[in-house]
Design a protein around this motif. Structure first.
Motif, PDB file in Angstrom:
ATOM      1  N   LEU A  85       4.356 -10.641 -10.975  1.00 40.34           N
ATOM      2  CA  LEU A  85       3.053 -10.106 -11.354  1.00 40.34           C
ATOM      3  C   LEU A  85       2.144 -11.245 -11.808  1.00 40.34           C
ATOM      4  CD1 LEU A  85       1.265  -7.596 -11.907  1.00 40.34           C
ATOM      5  CD2 LEU A  85       2.205  -7.573 -14.230  1.00 40.34           C
ATOM      6  N   TYR A  86       1.015 -11.402 -11.122  1.00 40.33           N
ATOM      7  CA  TYR A  86       0.001 -12.386 -11.487  1.00 40.33           C
ATOM      8  C   TYR A  86      -1.152 -11.638 -12.143  1.00 40.33           C
ATOM      9  CZ  TYR A  86      -3.951 -15.620 -10.741  1.00 40.33           C
ATOM     10  OH  TYR A  86      -5.063 -16.408 -10.899  1.00 40.33           O
ATOM     11  N   ASP A 103       8.839 -10.160 -13.322  1.00 41.08           N
ATOM     12  CA  ASP A 103       9.545  -9.864 -12.078  1.00 41.08           C
ATOM     13  C   ASP A 103       9.462  -8.357 -11.843  1.00 41.08           C
ATOM     14  OD1 ASP A 103      11.270  -9.442  -9.967  1.00 41.08           O
ATOM     15  OD2 ASP A 103      12.929 -10.588 -10.818  1.00 41.08           O
ATOM     16  N   LEU A 104       8.638  -7.956 -10.888  1.00 42.21           N
ATOM     17  CA  LEU A 104       8.393  -6.539 -10.650  1.00 42.21           C
ATOM     18  C   LEU A 104       9.560  -5.823  -9.993  1.00 42.21           C
ATOM     19  CD1 LEU A 104       4.721  -6.857  -9.382  1.00 42.21           C
ATOM     20  CD2 LEU A 104       5.452  -5.930 -11.581  1.00 42.21           C
ATOM     21  N   PHE A 105      10.554  -6.578  -9.523  1.00 41.21           N
ATOM     22  CA  PHE A 105      11.706  -5.976  -8.864  1.00 41.21           C
ATOM     23  C   PHE A 105      12.971  -6.054  -9.714  1.00 41.21           C
ATOM     24  CE2 PHE A 105       8.673  -6.713  -5.552  1.00 41.21           C
ATOM     25  CZ  PHE A 105       8.776  -5.588  -4.762  1.00 41.21           C
ATOM     26  N   LEU A 122       0.836  -1.199   0.000  1.00 40.58           N
ATOM     27  CA  LEU A 122       0.000   0.000   0.000  1.00 40.58           C
ATOM     28  C   LEU A 122       0.875   1.254   0.000  1.00 40.58           C
ATOM     29  CD1 LEU A 122      -3.014   0.781   0.131  1.00 40.58           C
ATOM     30  CD2 LEU A 122      -2.746   0.965   2.611  1.00 40.58           C
ATOM     31  N   GLY A 123       0.612   2.139  -0.946  1.00 36.81           N
ATOM     32  CA  GLY A 123       1.436   3.333  -1.094  1.00 36.81           C
ATOM     33  C   GLY A 123       2.597   3.173  -2.045  1.00 36.81           C
ATOM     34  N   ALA A 124       2.798   1.952  -2.566  1.00 39.01           N
ATOM     35  CA  ALA A 124       3.860   1.710  -3.545  1.00 39.01           C
ATOM     36  C   ALA A 124       3.494   2.339  -4.888  1.00 39.01           C
ATOM     37  CB  ALA A 124       4.092   0.210  -3.713  1.00 39.01           C
ATOM     38  N   THR A 125       4.471   2.418  -5.779  1.00 33.09           N
ATOM     39  CA  THR A 125       4.244   2.960  -7.112  1.00 33.09           C
ATOM     40  C   THR A 125       4.548   1.901  -8.158  1.00 33.09           C
ATOM     41  OG1 THR A 125       4.849   5.190  -6.379  1.00 33.09           O
ATOM     42  CG2 THR A 125       4.862   4.774  -8.755  1.00 33.09           C
ATOM     43  N   VAL A 126       3.594   1.708  -9.077  1.00 30.83           N
ATOM     44  CA  VAL A 126       3.794   0.822 -10.219  1.00 30.83           C
ATOM     45  C   VAL A 126       4.193   1.676 -11.412  1.00 30.83           C
ATOM     46  CG1 VAL A 126       2.753  -0.872 -11.761  1.00 30.83           C
ATOM     47  CG2 VAL A 126       2.078  -0.807  -9.352  1.00 30.83           C
ATOM     48  N   HIS A 127       5.290   1.283 -12.053  1.00 30.30           N
ATOM     49  CA  HIS A 127       5.768   1.982 -13.251  1.00 30.30           C
ATOM     50  C   HIS A 127       5.602   1.066 -14.464  1.00 30.30           C
ATOM     51  CE1 HIS A 127       7.693   5.020 -10.675  1.00 30.30           C
ATOM     52  NE2 HIS A 127       8.195   4.018  -9.971  1.00 30.30           N
ATOM     53  N   PRO A 140       9.308  -4.556 -18.022  1.00 30.09           N
ATOM     54  CA  PRO A 140       8.442  -3.494 -18.548  1.00 30.09           C
ATOM     55  C   PRO A 140       7.505  -2.908 -17.498  1.00 30.09           C
ATOM     56  CG  PRO A 140       7.684  -5.653 -19.269  1.00 30.09           C
ATOM     57  CD  PRO A 140       9.014  -5.873 -18.620  1.00 30.09           C
ATOM     58  N   ILE A 141       7.270  -3.661 -16.430  1.00 26.03           N
ATOM     59  CA  ILE A 141       6.452  -3.184 -15.315  1.00 26.03           C
ATOM     60  C   ILE A 141       7.246  -3.422 -14.037  1.00 26.03           C
ATOM     61  CG2 ILE A 141       4.249  -3.373 -14.092  1.00 26.03           C
ATOM     62  CD1 ILE A 141       3.069  -4.626 -16.597  1.00 26.03           C
ATOM     63  N   THR A 142       7.366  -2.396 -13.202  1.00 22.65           N
ATOM     64  CA  THR A 142       8.117  -2.529 -11.954  1.00 22.65           C
ATOM     65  C   THR A 142       7.313  -1.982 -10.787  1.00 22.65           C
ATOM     66  OG1 THR A 142       9.266  -0.420 -12.310  1.00 22.65           O
ATOM     67  CG2 THR A 142      10.376  -2.429 -13.088  1.00 22.65           C
ATOM     68  N   LEU A 143       7.695  -2.422  -9.603  1.00 19.68           N
ATOM     69  CA  LEU A 143       7.028  -1.989  -8.372  1.00 19.68           C
ATOM     70  C   LEU A 143       8.059  -1.337  -7.467  1.00 19.68           C
ATOM     71  CD1 LEU A 143       4.384  -2.113  -6.638  1.00 19.68           C
ATOM     72  CD2 LEU A 143       5.306  -4.225  -5.653  1.00 19.68           C
ATOM     73  N   GLU A 144       7.788  -0.121  -7.068  1.00 16.80           N
ATOM     74  CA  GLU A 144       8.665   0.625  -6.164  1.00 16.80           C
ATOM     75  C   GLU A 144       7.979   0.762  -4.817  1.00 16.80           C
ATOM     76  OE1 GLU A 144      10.397   5.163  -5.673  1.00 16.80           O
ATOM     77  OE2 GLU A 144       9.783   4.467  -7.666  1.00 16.80           O
ATOM     78  N   LEU A 145       8.482   0.063  -3.825  1.00 19.14           N
ATOM     79  CA  LEU A 145       7.884   0.112  -2.499  1.00 19.14           C
ATOM     80  C   LEU A 145       8.220   1.414  -1.797  1.00 19.14           C
ATOM     81  CD1 LEU A 145       8.710  -3.487  -1.203  1.00 19.14           C
ATOM     82  CD2 LEU A 145       6.572  -2.687  -2.220  1.00 19.14           C
ATOM     83  N   PRO A 146       7.326   1.867  -0.905  1.00 23.92           N
ATOM     84  CA  PRO A 146       7.692   3.027  -0.085  1.00 23.92           C
ATOM     85  C   PRO A 146       8.857   2.664   0.824  1.00 23.92           C
ATOM     86  CG  PRO A 146       5.618   2.061   0.655  1.00 23.92           C
ATOM     87  CD  PRO A 146       5.985   1.365  -0.610  1.00 23.92           C
TER      88      PRO A 146
END
Length: 217
Positions: free
Chosen positions: A74-75, A152-154, A22-27, A159-165
């Motif tokens: 990513l599922y 792999d979001l990390f 929660l609060g993370a950013t998906v790019h 092409p899609i990544t997840l940046e945690l707070p």
């Protein structure tokens, strides 16, 4: 920048991972969306977090295999034949658990998202708040496809990544309640959202769910 580490999701139970996301950013390309609503889901009856509302409850299949890890994948699945929904695996490799990304607030790539969401409306704050409200709208805003399943979001090259707070959000910033639209385990408080965000979706209880408090799966 947030820490880019899938191990941050293997910190406890699925609801702990949901709170972490929660609060993370998906790019995704030029579009970035801050996640403002999530739901946690567990796994099979013989796993550590039995969850009859989870796709993985009846065991591993080709469709739900990504839920079984490793964490940070990513599922993507198709809901009602038209909505592509995004989840993040969060259990140790071989153990099913995932976090559904329910809603987000677009923070970059506004023109692209406007086009993907139909365009034609005045760009008011109210309209923009609805661009990624709900799992299907979020998937559409980020132009996710079934081919992205397993990403792999990390991995910075994905092409899609997840940046945690940098740190989990404090309790005072987060609301907790039952998950939307599930007919089993309907009272489990595994939905988390940021009440200050207008992008959060409305809660709707499944008409097939028992009355609150009568039975918990």
């Amino acid at each position: 920048m947030g820490r880019v580490n899938a191990a941050d999701l293997e910190i406890g139970e699925p609801d702990d991972a949901a709170r972490r996301i929660l609060g993370a950013t998906v790019h995704a390309g030029a579009v970035s969306v801050r996640i403002v609503e999530v739901e946690a889901y567990g796994g099979p009856v013989d796993g550590p977090w039995p969850d009859p509302a989870a796709h993985s409850f009846r065991g591993r299949t080709p469709r739900n295999a990504v839920m079984f890890g490793p964490a940070g994948r990513l599922y993507v699945y198709l809901s009602y034949g038209m909505h592509l929904c995004m989840n993040v695996s969060c259990g140790p490799d071989g153990t099913a658990a995932a976090v559904l990304l329910r809603a987000g607030h677009v923070i970059a790539g506004h023109d692209l998202v406007d086009g993907r969401r139909g365009g034609g409306q005045s760009r008011t704050a109210r309209v923009e708040a609805g661009w990624a409200r709900g799992p299907g709208n979020l998937g559409r805003a980020l132009a996710v496809g079934l081919a992205d399943n397993g990403t792999d979001l990390f991995d910075a090259s994905s092409p899609i990544t997840l940046e945690l707070p940098e740190h989990p959000l404090g309790d005072d910033a987060v609301k907790v309640g039952p998950r939307v639209g599930v007919s089993v385990a309907a009272d489990r408080p595994w939905r988390f959202w940021l009440p200050a965000s207008p992008a959060v979706s409305n809660y709707r209880r499944s008409p097939r769910a028992p009355q609150p408090g009568l039975r918990e799966g």
